[in-house]
Write an enzyme that holds these catalytic residues in place. Sequence first.
Site, PDB file in Angstrom:
ATOM      1  N   ASP A 191       2.984  -7.170 -10.008  1.00 45.75           N
ATOM      2  CA  ASP A 191       3.335  -7.342  -8.603  1.00 45.75           C
ATOM      3  C   ASP A 191       4.281  -6.223  -8.169  1.00 45.75           C
ATOM      4  OD1 ASP A 191       3.279  -8.511  -6.123  1.00 45.75           O
ATOM      5  OD2 ASP A 191       4.824 -10.001  -6.554  1.00 45.75           O
ATOM      6  N   LYS A 194       1.254  -0.844  -6.149  1.00 44.90           N
ATOM      7  CA  LYS A 194      -0.167  -1.115  -6.370  1.00 44.90           C
ATOM      8  C   LYS A 194      -0.864   0.035  -7.102  1.00 44.90           C
ATOM      9  CE  LYS A 194       1.286  -4.554  -4.300  1.00 44.90           C
ATOM     10  NZ  LYS A 194       1.875  -5.576  -5.159  1.00 44.90           N
ATOM     11  N   ASP A 219      -1.260  -9.615  -8.415  1.00 45.77           N
ATOM     12  CA  ASP A 219      -1.105 -10.048  -7.021  1.00 45.77           C
ATOM     13  C   ASP A 219      -1.519  -8.929  -6.066  1.00 45.77           C
ATOM     14  OD1 ASP A 219      -0.447 -11.635  -4.853  1.00 45.77           O
ATOM     15  OD2 ASP A 219       1.685 -11.128  -4.910  1.00 45.77           O
ATOM     16  N   ASN A 220      -1.808  -9.327  -4.820  1.00 42.98           N
ATOM     17  CA  ASN A 220      -2.115  -8.379  -3.733  1.00 42.98           C
ATOM     18  C   ASN A 220      -3.299  -7.477  -4.043  1.00 42.98           C
ATOM     19  OD1 ASN A 220       1.388  -8.150  -3.550  1.00 42.98           O
ATOM     20  ND2 ASN A 220       0.178  -9.171  -1.985  1.00 42.98           N
ATOM     21  N   GLU A 249       0.924 -13.397   1.560  1.00 42.75           N
ATOM     22  CA  GLU A 249       2.061 -14.294   1.686  1.00 42.75           C
ATOM     23  C   GLU A 249       2.481 -14.528   3.135  1.00 42.75           C
ATOM     24  OE1 GLU A 249       3.195 -10.603  -0.769  1.00 42.75           O
ATOM     25  OE2 GLU A 249       1.577 -12.048  -0.633  1.00 42.75           O
TER      26      GLU A 249
END
Length: 264
Positions: A191, A194, A219-220, A249
């Site tokens: 997280d 990226k 995540d993401n 989120e």
Amino acid sequence: MLLTFLYSCTGGAALLYVLYRWLIPAAVQYHGGLALIWHEVIVEPMLDTLTQSTRPQRLLSAVQKNATRGDPCSVVKAIDQFCRSKEWAMNVGDEKGCILDSVVSELNPTTVLELGTYCGYSTVRIANLLPPHAKLITLEFNPDFAAIARQVIAWSGLEEKVQLVEGASGDLIPKIKQDFGVQTFDLVFLDHWKDRYLPDTKLMEACGLLRKGSILLADNVICPGTPDYLEYVRSSPRYESQYFKSHLEYTKVEDGLEKSVFLG
């Protein structure tokens, strides 16, 4: 004339407040790029200037005001309330947080690596579910974020389960075995930046930090997105990968978590 001017100013201020507080946030709820620009490029710097503080500092204040010391669940709840009603922040969030919780609970890991601590939200969620004597190492590049995260983790009462290390993941990963005595990780939560997901995954492989059955949870992967990482874990014979659809989120923008089991 003066009254007309005052009425105009009052009406203009009211309109700006409505736009800022409700209309624009509602409009960007469904567009990932606009949501990130609005919250991170416009709102955060503006509030930093007005309050002479930072978003992590304001988040910490919300925890200290609204959460019970030593109660991890109340810390998570206080941050979620802050992010939904006061200021958006890029934690994993409450919706994807439930997916994170389920993976941690099912795996019951004893060694966990988190890449990207930010303010400690996901750190608290993970550490709260770990068995006694488990070890969670979390890496954070930004020293200001790390300073806030340490206080959030301490407020939750979980500092004995967590080892927060400052520095770049690319520099720290090769030193983990020697410096922290961990041979392999049961779970890695990605997280952080990226564009570091894929190189850090390959670095963990090269350093022998993944065993057969180790789980990477990223995540993401849709927003902001990690297309090179997704292509790698989905096409590599070394992984069995599964996508958990959710939302960015505190918004309605599609995002999700990618769970990848290392097959050796």
